[in-house]
Design a protein around this motif. Structure first.
Motif, PDB file in Angstrom:
ATOM      1  N   PRO A  55      -7.320  -4.842  -1.718  1.00  8.16           N
ATOM      2  CA  PRO A  55      -6.641  -6.136  -1.549  1.00  8.16           C
ATOM      3  C   PRO A  55      -5.459  -6.366  -2.493  1.00  8.16           C
ATOM      4  N   LEU A  56      -5.222  -5.448  -3.429  1.00  2.61           N
ATOM      5  CA  LEU A  56      -4.129  -5.644  -4.378  1.00  2.61           C
ATOM      6  C   LEU A  56      -2.773  -5.509  -3.674  1.00  2.61           C
ATOM      7  N   ASP A  57      -1.845  -6.305  -4.095  1.00  3.44           N
ATOM      8  CA  ASP A  57      -0.532  -6.369  -3.440  1.00  3.44           C
ATOM      9  C   ASP A  57       0.409  -5.297  -3.997  1.00  3.44           C
ATOM     10  N   TRP A  58       0.011  -4.034  -3.786  1.00  2.00           N
ATOM     11  CA  TRP A  58       0.819  -2.926  -4.277  1.00  2.00           C
ATOM     12  C   TRP A  58       1.598  -2.255  -3.144  1.00  2.00           C
ATOM     13  N   ASP A  59       1.131  -2.483  -1.925  1.00  2.00           N
ATOM     14  CA  ASP A  59       1.793  -1.931  -0.739  1.00  2.00           C
ATOM     15  C   ASP A  59       1.935  -0.412  -0.821  1.00  2.00           C
ATOM     16  N   ARG A  60       0.804   0.258  -1.108  1.00  2.00           N
ATOM     17  CA  ARG A  60       0.792   1.716  -1.174  1.00  2.00           C
ATOM     18  C   ARG A  60       0.058   2.277   0.049  1.00  2.00           C
ATOM     19  N   GLN A 115      -3.817   2.730  -0.072  1.00  2.00           N
ATOM     20  CA  GLN A 115      -4.668   1.543  -0.105  1.00  2.00           C
ATOM     21  C   GLN A 115      -5.278   1.227   1.261  1.00  2.00           C
ATOM     22  N   GLN A 116      -5.067   2.074   2.240  1.00  7.48           N
ATOM     23  CA  GLN A 116      -5.644   1.838   3.557  1.00  7.48           C
ATOM     24  C   GLN A 116      -7.161   2.061   3.521  1.00  7.48           C
TER      25      GLN A 116
END
Length: 261
Positions: free
Chosen positions: A225-230, A233-234
């Protein structure tokens, strides 16, 4: 005219020489031990005995878990194509797990019999195959547990199913190699394993390997859920990687604790 019968007066004597309950049952005397009366409540208290565990061994460390994580990212490129990577890696992962199962059975047997270079026999190979099948079927209840704990449903169900399969081979499979379902007391043993009633679990290298996989998977949820947009992170990449790293870490902790305590 008949004589009237005399009434006999009944008395209770408490003299020292008179028979009493304590004379008829010595176990009731003060200070006397309780004789086989069935009222020894200490026997009814549940006692948890230590489960048998394999001796710590370097060969029981699942180094292949780290190799799987590396392959998922750098060979199968799971960050950019999750489903494709999960499909492509399944056979390789199951083969590595089966090979590790052979090593585990051989190591445990050699430790018990103090002999070296003795591989598993035909019966043990058959047990290994059956354990693999059981682990595959065990993915179904694990999948349901993941859903209960909040795993996404719908378009990501296939990814969750693969995660359940990996978790099953990281937890159920190694435990089956040590706590065999063919043992006479396997029912009670597995109830205790599933309810985490394992005394001195920190000394049990295989049990810590399974628990490490669960803990690592749990912590793997954090980055999603962290807003790192990597890309990594899927769902369920971090959970899968965390499970494999946790599996190795748990086994390593159990090994180090056992040899340095």
């Amino acid at each position: 005219m008949s004589a009237t019968p005399k009434k006999v007066k009944k008395t209770v004597s408490f003299s020292r020489n008179s028979p009493s309950l304590s004379d008829r049952n010595p176990s009731t005397e003060p200070g006397s031990p309780v004789a086989e009366s069935g009222f020894d409540f200490a026997d009814d208290e549940p006692q948890i005995h230590e489960l048998p565990k394999p001796s710590p061994a370097f060969l029981l460390l699942p180094f292949h878990s780290l190799a799987i994580v590396y392959a998922l990212f750098y060979h199968y490129n799971i960050s950019s194509k999750v489903i494709s990577a999960l499909h492509s890696s399944t056979l390789a992962v199951l083969t590595l797990q089966f090979g590790f199962g052979l090593i585990t059975l051989t190591t445990i047997k050699n430790k018990k019999r103090a002999k070296k270079h003795r591989g598993p026999n035909g019966g043990e190979l058959m047990y290994l195959v059956i354990s693999s099948l059981i682990s595959g079927f065990a993915a179904v209840p694990i999948f349901l547990v993941l859903l209960v704990f909040g795993a996404p449903i719908g378009s990501l169900s296939e990814e969750t199913a693969f995660l359940a399969l990996h978790l099953s081979f990281l937890t159920v499979f190694p435990l089956l190699l040590v706590y065999k379902f063919t043992d006479p007391d396997s029912g009670d043993t597995w109830i205790r394993l599933l309810t985490f009633q394992v005394p001195a679990f920190y000394r049990n290298q295989i049990y810590l390997q399974a628990m490490g996989a669960l803990v690592g998977c749990w912590f793997g949820v954090i980055p999603i859920p962290l807003d790192w947009d990597r890309d990594w992170q899927q769902w369920p990449i971090t959970l899968l990687a965390g499970a494999y790293v946790g599996s190795f870490a748990g086994s390593l902790i159990g090994y180090l604790y056992s040899i340095f305590e």
